[in-house]
Design a protein around this motif. Structure first.
Motif, PDB file in Angstrom:
ATOM      1  N   LEU A   1       0.830  -1.212   0.000  1.00  0.00           N
ATOM      2  CA  LEU A   1       0.000   0.000   0.000  1.00  0.00           C
ATOM      3  C   LEU A   1       0.864   1.260   0.000  1.00  0.00           C
ATOM      4  N   THR A   2       1.911   1.247   0.814  1.00  0.00           N
ATOM      5  CA  THR A   2       2.801   2.415   0.894  1.00  0.00           C
ATOM      6  C   THR A   2       3.469   2.681  -0.440  1.00  0.00           C
ATOM      7  N   ARG A   3       4.023   1.632  -1.029  1.00  0.00           N
ATOM      8  CA  ARG A   3       4.721   1.806  -2.297  1.00  0.00           C
ATOM      9  C   ARG A   3       3.774   2.267  -3.407  1.00  0.00           C
TER      10      ARG A   3
ATOM     11  N   ARG B   1       5.017   1.555  -9.598  1.00  0.00           N
ATOM     12  CA  ARG B   1       4.272   0.685 -10.507  1.00  0.00           C
ATOM     13  C   ARG B   1       4.202  -0.724  -9.913  1.00  0.00           C
ATOM     14  N   TRP B   2       3.168  -1.454 -10.321  1.00  0.00           N
ATOM     15  CA  TRP B   2       2.974  -2.818  -9.819  1.00  0.00           C
ATOM     16  C   TRP B   2       4.184  -3.693 -10.096  1.00  0.00           C
ATOM     17  N   GLU B   3       4.771  -3.557 -11.268  1.00  0.00           N
ATOM     18  CA  GLU B   3       5.910  -4.392 -11.653  1.00  0.00           C
ATOM     19  C   GLU B   3       7.106  -4.179 -10.727  1.00  0.00           C
TER      20      GLU B   3
ATOM     21  N   ILE C   1       6.987  -3.099  -7.591  1.00  0.00           N
ATOM     22  CA  ILE C   1       6.633  -3.645  -6.280  1.00  0.00           C
ATOM     23  C   ILE C   1       6.845  -5.157  -6.281  1.00  0.00           C
ATOM     24  N   ALA C   2       6.381  -5.810  -7.339  1.00  0.00           N
ATOM     25  CA  ALA C   2       6.532  -7.264  -7.439  1.00  0.00           C
ATOM     26  C   ALA C   2       8.008  -7.651  -7.485  1.00  0.00           C
ATOM     27  N   ALA C   3       8.783  -6.954  -8.296  1.00  0.00           N
ATOM     28  CA  ALA C   3      10.203  -7.285  -8.429  1.00  0.00           C
ATOM     29  C   ALA C   3      10.954  -7.067  -7.112  1.00  0.00           C
ATOM     30  N   ASP C   4      10.676  -5.976  -6.423  1.00  0.00           N
ATOM     31  CA  ASP C   4      11.368  -5.684  -5.164  1.00  0.00           C
ATOM     32  C   ASP C   4      11.067  -6.709  -4.078  1.00  0.00           C
ATOM     33  N   HIS C   5       9.893  -7.324  -4.155  1.00  0.00           N
ATOM     34  CA  HIS C   5       9.512  -8.322  -3.148  1.00  0.00           C
ATOM     35  C   HIS C   5       9.669  -9.751  -3.663  1.00  0.00           C
ATOM     36  N   HIS C   6      10.199  -9.898  -4.884  1.00  0.00           N
ATOM     37  CA  HIS C   6      10.399 -11.211  -5.491  1.00  0.00           C
ATOM     38  C   HIS C   6       9.080 -11.991  -5.548  1.00  0.00           C
ATOM     39  N   LEU C   7       8.033 -11.301  -6.011  1.00  0.00           N
ATOM     40  CA  LEU C   7       6.708 -11.889  -6.149  1.00  0.00           C
ATOM     41  C   LEU C   7       6.265 -11.774  -7.594  1.00  0.00           C
ATOM     42  N   VAL C   8       5.295 -12.587  -7.970  1.00  0.00           N
ATOM     43  CA  VAL C   8       4.678 -12.418  -9.286  1.00  0.00           C
ATOM     44  C   VAL C   8       3.544 -11.406  -9.119  1.00  0.00           C
ATOM     45  N   LEU C   9       3.155 -10.787 -10.216  1.00  0.00           N
ATOM     46  CA  LEU C   9       2.126  -9.747 -10.161  1.00  0.00           C
ATOM     47  C   LEU C   9       0.836 -10.242  -9.512  1.00  0.00           C
ATOM     48  N   ARG C  10       0.459 -11.451  -9.822  1.00  0.00           N
ATOM     49  CA  ARG C  10      -0.786 -11.988  -9.277  1.00  0.00           C
ATOM     50  C   ARG C  10      -0.755 -11.989  -7.745  1.00  0.00           C
TER      51      ARG C  10
END
Length: 135
Positions: A98-100, A107-109, A111-120
């Motif tokens: 939420l903060t990011r 951008r969603w991408e 956030i996902a990359a920084d947390h090593h997660l997939v977009l879903r």
């Protein structure tokens, strides 16, 4: 409050920053125009103005500054309210998403990359966080 209404409420954070930036740019343009008006005035006779160019420029500039001051006050209160709501999220990863997204405007991408997660996964966590917001 529905999910979409909560998202719109969170987006007000970045919107207030954009409004402040636009008003700041407007003030810069008005200041530049005021400087041009004062340079154009000389002791030479002629010209077809009504002699009110400087007072009008000052008036427009002061009006813009008042709008900016009001926006700064309103925006700070709005942003503090949104930050407080986000900080109430107990799950650290959801709070970070939420903060990011809404405070930093990432951008969603990213956030996902920084947390090593997939977009879903990011979308699912985001949805959970927004649903859990207590507004």
């Amino acid at each position: 409050m529905e999910y979409s209404e909560k998202v719109a409420w969170l987006r007000r954070y970045r919107e207030s920053l954009r409004r402040e930036q636009l008003l700041t740019e407007e003030i810069g343009q008005l200041e530049a125009q005021a400087r041009r008006v004062t340079r154009a005035i000389s002791g030479m006779p002629g010209g077809g103005g009504d002699g009110q160019a400087i007072p009008r420029a000052v008036e427009r500039l002061e009006e813009a500054r008042q709008k900016l001051a009001a926006q700064l006050e309103q925006g700070q209160a709005r942003r503090a309210e949104i930050e407080a709501a986000i900080q109430r999220e107990v799950h650290p990863l959801r709070r970070d998403i939420l903060t990011r997204r809404y405070i930093l405007g990432q951008r969603w991408e990213k956030i996902a990359a920084d947390h090593h997660l997939v977009l879903r996964q990011v979308f699912r966590l985001h949805h959970q966080a927004v649903d859990g917001l207590d507004l």
